[in-house]
Design a protein around this motif. Structure first.
Motif, mmCIF file in Angstrom:
data_model
loop_
_atom_site.group_PDB
_atom_site.id
_atom_site.type_symbol
_atom_site.label_atom_id
_atom_site.label_comp_id
_atom_site.label_asym_id
_atom_site.label_seq_id
_atom_site.Cartn_x
_atom_site.Cartn_y
_atom_site.Cartn_z
ATOM 1 N N ALA A 90 0.825 -1.218 0.000
ATOM 2 C CA ALA A 90 0.000 0.000 0.000
ATOM 3 C C ALA A 90 0.856 1.265 0.000
ATOM 4 C CB ALA A 90 -0.934 0.002 1.211
ATOM 5 N N ARG A 91 2.170 1.105 0.237
ATOM 6 C CA ARG A 91 3.060 2.270 0.160
ATOM 7 C C ARG A 91 3.694 2.412 -1.219
ATOM 8 N NH1 ARG A 91 7.307 1.835 3.237
ATOM 9 N NH2 ARG A 91 6.972 -0.127 4.307
ATOM 10 N N VAL A 92 3.273 1.540 -2.142
ATOM 11 C CA VAL A 92 3.737 1.629 -3.532
ATOM 12 C C VAL A 92 2.607 2.270 -4.339
ATOM 13 C CG1 VAL A 92 4.448 0.301 -5.557
ATOM 14 C CG2 VAL A 92 5.220 -0.384 -3.275
ATOM 15 N N LEU A 93 2.717 3.574 -4.572
ATOM 16 C CA LEU A 93 1.660 4.274 -5.303
ATOM 17 C C LEU A 93 1.937 4.123 -6.799
ATOM 18 C CD1 LEU A 93 1.391 7.552 -3.172
ATOM 19 C CD2 LEU A 93 0.357 5.300 -2.768
ATOM 20 N N LEU A 94 0.907 3.742 -7.534
ATOM 21 C CA LEU A 94 1.075 3.542 -8.974
ATOM 22 C C LEU A 94 0.643 4.808 -9.706
ATOM 23 C CD1 LEU A 94 -0.149 -0.152 -9.093
ATOM 24 C CD2 LEU A 94 2.198 0.700 -9.251
ATOM 25 N N VAL A 95 1.586 5.349 -10.466
ATOM 26 C CA VAL A 95 1.373 6.617 -11.163
ATOM 27 C C VAL A 95 1.762 6.446 -12.625
ATOM 28 C CG1 VAL A 95 1.655 7.968 -9.039
ATOM 29 C CG2 VAL A 95 3.669 7.462 -10.457
ATOM 30 N N GLN A 96 1.914 7.574 -13.346
ATOM 31 C CA GLN A 96 2.142 7.458 -14.792
ATOM 32 C C GLN A 96 3.605 7.292 -15.188
ATOM 33 O OE1 GLN A 96 0.199 10.899 -16.444
ATOM 34 N NE2 GLN A 96 -1.794 10.201 -15.735
ATOM 35 N N GLY A 258 -11.529 12.197 -8.054
ATOM 36 C CA GLY A 258 -12.357 11.537 -9.065
ATOM 37 C C GLY A 258 -12.666 10.117 -8.662
ATOM 38 N N GLY A 259 -12.961 9.309 -9.659
ATOM 39 C CA GLY A 259 -13.311 7.911 -9.410
ATOM 40 C C GLY A 259 -12.130 7.138 -8.872
ATOM 41 N N GLY A 260 -12.417 6.160 -8.043
ATOM 42 C CA GLY A 260 -11.379 5.262 -7.559
ATOM 43 C C GLY A 260 -10.670 5.749 -6.315
ATOM 44 N N MET A 261 -10.747 7.054 -6.005
ATOM 45 C CA MET A 261 -9.999 7.561 -4.851
ATOM 46 C C MET A 261 -10.906 7.925 -3.674
ATOM 47 S SD MET A 261 -10.691 11.023 -4.838
ATOM 48 C CE MET A 261 -9.390 11.808 -3.889
ATOM 49 N N ILE A 262 -12.197 7.631 -3.814
ATOM 50 C CA ILE A 262 -13.117 8.026 -2.738
ATOM 51 C C ILE A 262 -13.760 6.797 -2.078
ATOM 52 C CG2 ILE A 262 -13.750 10.363 -3.429
ATOM 53 C CD1 ILE A 262 -15.908 7.394 -4.354
ATOM 54 N N GLU A 263 -14.187 7.006 -0.854
ATOM 55 C CA GLU A 263 -14.962 6.002 -0.121
ATOM 56 C C GLU A 263 -16.437 6.275 -0.389
ATOM 57 O OE1 GLU A 263 -12.771 4.008 2.100
ATOM 58 O OE2 GLU A 263 -14.514 2.798 1.552
ATOM 59 N N PRO A 276 -3.628 2.555 -0.994
ATOM 60 C CA PRO A 276 -3.010 3.510 -1.912
ATOM 61 C C PRO A 276 -4.030 4.190 -2.835
ATOM 62 C CG PRO A 276 -2.841 1.304 -2.825
ATOM 63 C CD PRO A 276 -3.561 1.165 -1.508
ATOM 64 N N ASN A 277 -5.294 3.712 -2.795
ATOM 65 C CA ASN A 277 -6.283 4.183 -3.774
ATOM 66 C C ASN A 277 -6.505 5.699 -3.733
ATOM 67 O OD1 ASN A 277 -6.532 1.412 -3.014
ATOM 68 N ND2 ASN A 277 -8.300 1.292 -4.364
ATOM 69 N N ALA A 278 -6.356 6.290 -2.540
ATOM 70 C CA ALA A 278 -6.590 7.728 -2.387
ATOM 71 C C ALA A 278 -5.764 8.551 -3.376
ATOM 72 C CB ALA A 278 -6.238 8.153 -0.959
ATOM 73 N N PHE A 279 -4.638 7.983 -3.791
ATOM 74 C CA PHE A 279 -3.713 8.751 -4.637
ATOM 75 C C PHE A 279 -3.762 8.300 -6.095
ATOM 76 C CE2 PHE A 279 -2.251 8.447 -0.293
ATOM 77 C CZ PHE A 279 -2.170 9.796 0.042
ATOM 78 N N GLU A 280 -4.746 7.485 -6.408
ATOM 79 C CA GLU A 280 -4.780 6.861 -7.745
ATOM 80 C C GLU A 280 -6.136 7.070 -8.414
ATOM 81 O OE1 GLU A 280 -3.596 2.806 -6.986
ATOM 82 O OE2 GLU A 280 -1.538 3.376 -6.530
ATOM 83 N N ALA A 281 -6.509 8.322 -8.579
ATOM 84 C CA ALA A 281 -7.805 8.625 -9.196
ATOM 85 C C ALA A 281 -7.807 8.223 -10.668
ATOM 86 C CB ALA A 281 -8.095 10.119 -9.072
#
Ligand code: PMP
Length: 416
Positions: A90-96, A258-263, A276-281
């Motif tokens: 969860a500490r591995v944030l997936l970005v571009q 946006g989508g994917g980063m909200i509860e 990690p989802n909070a950072f992966e909209a």
């Protein structure tokens, strides 16, 4: 030739079959892995397999394909965690890409934690990715960017750093390896440890180093943010990571909503999802991330140390032979061990012309400022030619480079 036997099977790289150059008949000599690494069959196969079988969006679906896609995507995150030595995926944030990762650190963490009066120390050998985001933070949030200078040989100035450390910077932005200098900073570990003692967070750009097997053991390093890009590791463009320490991640806020980063979302507002989802909209580069895992597996099988030693040995050989040519000047301290690349200038030949001349012979190198203008200014050349090596490079790649540069120096001498 045996000492230079590539640890990665060249037969795995279909692009190496191409014939190129002036007459379209020369073998492709790829010396631009520092910009983007070649992609092996097994990575191409992983993309194809994903697209043919499980091509669905992740996380939100209740059907088989969505589950398979999610498993493959989260499996890649777990693989990245073990590859970089992180105990909690969860500490591995997936970005571009690495640039996106740097910006997420600057605006997800920096904009939240730092403000007027705070200092971010930026190493002068950094790629623009690990410079401009901090300058933007300075512009928008009143933070001050202070430089850790390099000397004419490209080495970090330890004394200047120590003076800067007394100002208690909030974050110190460093590179595991510059994409222009052919060495890892010998004092990097000291600066990182002193930065932690001074109370700073440490950001380490691993985009270049990770590509040739010089991989951070993140949880054991005095590092809070680590950055990498899949395309420099035999993966595809569009996938990257920001690895975070627990303490850093705790204080981060999402940058994109946006989508994917909200509860939950209602008229009044939103509740952010867990890490990690909070950072992966939004929908990520699913296929590219899944394929990244196949690239990591290939590096692991060949052995990270074997890849690193191979790229370093070829770069050292190229450096030694180029330095013997009249009118060729290498960038960076020649006494330090080479990692994976050599940058140089040829008297009387503009780097862009040198790049074209090499291309004529089928040698693909890079020419320009390599997104490292402050570095070039500090060492007193506006731009350079860069030849970079990977686990699939060979001794004959070095021969082709040296022969082409030798012809160039002869041509330049005639013109002068
Ligand atoms: N940092 C370094 C040291 C690099 O070499 C590069 C790519 N040249 C980057 C960051 C940026 O990587 P990307 O373009 O994948 O964001």
């Amino acid at each position: 030739d045996d000492v230079f036997a590539p640890p990665l099977d060249r037969g795995e790289f279909p692009i190496l079959q191409r014939l190129v150059g002036r007459d379209g008949a020369r073998p492709l000599v790829y010396l631009d892995s520092a910009a983007t690494a070649l992609v092996p069959e097994r990575v191409i196969g992983a993309v194809e397999r994903f697209l043919r079988t499980s091509c669905a969006n992740i996380h939100r679906g209740a059907h088989l394909l969505a589950e398979e896609a999610t498993d493959a995507y989260e499996g890649a995150r777990e693989h990245l965690a073990s590859f970089f030595g992180v105990d909690d995926p969860a500490r591995v944030l997936l970005v571009q890409n690495a640039t996106d990762a740097c910006n997420l650190a600057a605006f997800g963490w920096g904009a939240r934690v730092l403000g007027p009066g705070d200092v971010v120390a930026v190493a002068e050998d950094n790629h623009h990715a690990n410079i401009v985001c901090w300058q933007m933070l300075a512009e928008r949030h009143g933070v001050e960017v202070a430089w850790i200078p390099i000397d004419a040989d490209g080495r970090l100035d330890l004394e200047a750093w120590r003076l800067l450390a007394e100002r208690a910077p909030g974050l110190v932005a460093l590179s595991a390896q510059s994409n222009v200098l052919g060495f890892a900073q010998p004092d990097l570990r000291i600066v990182m440890e002193e930065a932690k003692r001074a109370g700073a967070l440490v950001m380490l750009d691993g985009a270049q180093a990770a590509g040739h097997g010089d991989v951070a053991d993140f949880d054991r390093m005095p590092v809070d943010f680590y950055v990498a890009s899949a395309h420099k590791m035999m993966g595809l463009g569009g996938a990257g990571t920001l690895v975070c320490s627990d303490g850093a991640l705790e204080r981060m806020a999402p940058v994109r909503g946006g989508g994917g980063m909200i509860e939950r979302v209602d008229r009044e507002g939103y509740v952010v999802a867990r890490r990690p989802n909070a950072f992966e909209a939004g929908t990520p580069a699913i296929a590219a991330t899944v394929a990244w895992s196949a690239a990591l597996a290939m590096m692991e099988e060949a052995g990270l140390e074997a890849i690193r030693a191979h790229a370093g040995a070829l770069a050292a050989d190229a450096a030694r032979r180029l330095a013997e040519l009249p009118g060729v000047r290498l960038l960076g301290d020649a006494a330090l061990p080479r990692e994976s690349l050599v940058s140089f200038v040829v008297d009387g030949v503009h780097p862009h012309d040198a790049g074209r001349l090499l291309d004529d012979e089928g040698v693909m190198a890079r020419a320009g400022h390599h997104c490292a203008q402050p570095l070039h200014r500090a060492i007193g050349v506006p731009s350079s030619v860069r030849a970079s090596f990977a686990g699939y490079s060979t001794a004959s790649d070095v021969d082709a480079l040296v022969a082409a540069v030798a012809r160039m120096t002869e041509g330049a001498a005639r013109c002068a």
